[in-house]
Design an enzyme around this catalytic site. Structure first.
Site, PDB file in Angstrom:
ATOM      1  N   ASP A 159     -32.195 -14.523 -10.473  1.00 24.29           N
ATOM      2  CA  ASP A 159     -32.230 -14.876  -9.152  1.00 24.29           C
ATOM      3  C   ASP A 159     -33.744 -15.460  -9.034  1.00 24.29           C
ATOM      4  OD1 ASP A 159     -30.174 -13.900  -8.196  1.00 24.29           O
ATOM      5  OD2 ASP A 159     -31.088 -12.289  -7.282  1.00 24.29           O
TER       6      ASP A 159
HETATM    7  C1  26A Z   1     -20.927 -10.566  -3.245  1.00 24.36           C
HETATM    8  N1  26A Z   1     -22.025  -9.661  -3.987  1.00 24.36           N
HETATM    9  C2  26A Z   1     -21.391  -8.852  -5.010  1.00 24.36           C
HETATM   10  C3  26A Z   1     -23.350 -10.292  -3.773  1.00 24.36           C
HETATM   11  C4  26A Z   1     -24.290  -9.261  -4.609  1.00 24.36           C
HETATM   12  C5  26A Z   1     -25.657  -9.855  -4.389  1.00 24.36           C
HETATM   13  N2  26A Z   1     -25.905 -10.765  -3.692  1.00 24.36           N
HETATM   14  C6  26A Z   1     -24.996 -11.473  -3.012  1.00 24.36           C
HETATM   15  N3  26A Z   1     -23.684 -11.128  -3.119  1.00 24.36           N
HETATM   16  N4  26A Z   1     -24.259  -8.306  -5.598  1.00 24.36           N
HETATM   17  C7  26A Z   1     -25.688  -8.112  -6.056  1.00 24.36           C
HETATM   18  N5  26A Z   1     -26.364  -8.903  -5.046  1.00 24.36           N
HETATM   19  C8  26A Z   1     -27.776  -9.194  -5.255  1.00 24.36           C
HETATM   20  O1  26A Z   1     -28.243  -9.385  -6.469  1.00 24.36           O
HETATM   21  C9  26A Z   1     -29.920  -9.240  -6.829  1.00 24.36           C
HETATM   22  C10 26A Z   1     -29.903  -9.094  -8.030  1.00 24.36           C
HETATM   23  O2  26A Z   1     -29.533 -10.295  -8.948  1.00 24.36           O
HETATM   24  C11 26A Z   1     -28.317  -7.780  -5.044  1.00 24.36           C
HETATM   25  O3  26A Z   1     -28.979  -7.456  -3.798  1.00 24.36           O
HETATM   26  C12 26A Z   1     -29.870  -8.047  -5.890  1.00 24.36           C
HETATM   27  O4  26A Z   1     -30.931  -8.104  -5.001  1.00 24.36           O
END
Ligand code: 26A
Length: 344
Positions: free
Chosen positions: A299
């Site tokens: 990210d």
């Molecule tokens: C739909 N999913 C599974 C998700 C996520 C996500 N953000 C949006 N949708 N699953 C994990 N994260 C976020 O990814 C970040 C790390 O790359 C987590 O909240 C974490 O901050």
């Protein structure tokens, strides 16, 4: 930053999640049938994880959610508030207040849809060494609806932006919103950027991903996500460069602006794929003792990239800044930064 950017030049949609992060032993992952570096949606059997992390593992609460992370990092580097606007759905609770406060402290202009009857989403972040495994309980985030984007003040924000970024993760929530933003970007000939986000997106959400892809000018992903896409497409080669070339060659609504793929691979070089050309950008390897956790590295890479892209900088500057931002957040807990940005 030299000149002043238009407020709200960048719009993103995603899942605002509060990360509940802790260092855990490997058998904690095994207990929940999870692997190192997973990114999954929580099922009923995962629900005890969150309480266990808080009670037994000194969990930290950190602002998360993939797109919101990227936009916070872009804001941190830009040092000019309100360049980026974020849409997502939260509950009406303390977690939502924490998320909003952290986002605003970074300078991000958040416009949450608020559901009064559902809690704000959380993401368990299970740290094992330099790996992080993510298990998201989307809760309120899963309730985002397109009418939020159709409210006049929000519609104006979408119409006035010049750049759009949405994660693959958001395909699990509201593909119609993605298609609407993509169509706006297309009609106004403005860049639309997307992320493959996690292998499970290509495995289980390929249909909406393929519907959005023709609008995508820049697609981000890491090596595991690119491989999962290639497997789901039944492409013969697992070679990342070949996958990138095929990805950029897929149907595109605006062929005058060929698609670009940017594939990261941990501490190996970032690949920039444009038509038949593949360029490599080296990553500075961190010493083991410098690494706090790799949560949010991808990210942050996108956040650094976007901070330069919205200034019209060249792709190599954008990628260098992506690498800088990822390196910085790996030295900090979760997707958080410390001090002033030092990218020049
Ligand atoms: C739909 N999913 C599974 C998700 C996520 C996500 N953000 C949006 N949708 N699953 C994990 N994260 C976020 O990814 C970040 C790390 O790359 C987590 O909240 C974490 O901050």
């Amino acid at each position: 930053m030299t000149s002043t950017l238009q407020e709200g030049i960048l719009v993103g949609c995603g899942n605002p999640l509060l990360d509940i992060s802790a260092v855990v032993p490997l058998d904690f992952l095994q207990k929940y049938s999870m692997n190192e570096d997973d990114a999954i949606l929580a099922e009923d059997r995962h629900m005890p994880i969150y309480g266990e992390l808080v009670q037994g593992y000194q969990a930290e609460f950190l602002a998360g959610g993939s797109v919101q992370n990227s936009l916070r990092i872009a804001q941190w580097i830009l040092r000019q508030p309100r360049v980026a606007v974020f849409f997502g759905c939260v509950g009406e609770d303390r977690y939502a207040s924490i998320l909003k406060e952290k986002a605003q402290a970074a300078g991000l202009d958040v416009h949450y849809q608020v559901k009064t009857d559902v809690p704000t989403g959380t993401c368990a972040v299970l740290i094992t060494g330099t790996h992080r495994s993510l298990c998201a309980n989307l809760a309120a985030a899963n309730n985002f609806t397109i009418d939020h984007l159709e409210e006049p003040s929000n519609k104006a924000l979408v119409d006035n932006a010049q750049y759009y970024y949405i994660s693959g993760f958001f395909l699990t929530v509201n593909p119609p919103s993605i298609m609407q933003v993509a169509a706006t970007a297309h009609a106004k000939q403005r860049p639309f950027l997307m992320n493959l986000s996690a292998p499970f997106i290509s495995q289980f959400y390929m249909a909406p991903l393929l519907a959005a892809l023709p609008y995508v000018d820049i697609i981000f992903g890491n090596e595991a996500e690119a491989q999962a896409f290639a497997e789901a497409q039944q492409w013969p080669s697992g070679d990342l460069r070949e996958i990138g070339k095929r990805l950029v060659a897929m149907e595109k609504k605006n062929p005058t602006r060929p698609r670009i793929a940017i594939l990261t691979q941990g501490c190996d070089p970032v690949l920039l794929i444009q038509q038949d050309s593949v360029q490599e950008f080296p990553v500075t390897k961190l010493a083991a003792h410098e690494i706090v956790d790799t949560n949010g590295a991808g990210d942050a890479f996108v956040g650094g990239f976007l901070s330069q892209f919205v200034q019209g900088k060249s792709l190599d500057v954008c990628i260098r800044c992506g690498n800088y931002a990822a390196g910085h957040i790996i030295k900090n807990p979760g997707c958080t930064y410390s001090g002033e940005p030092e990218f020049v």
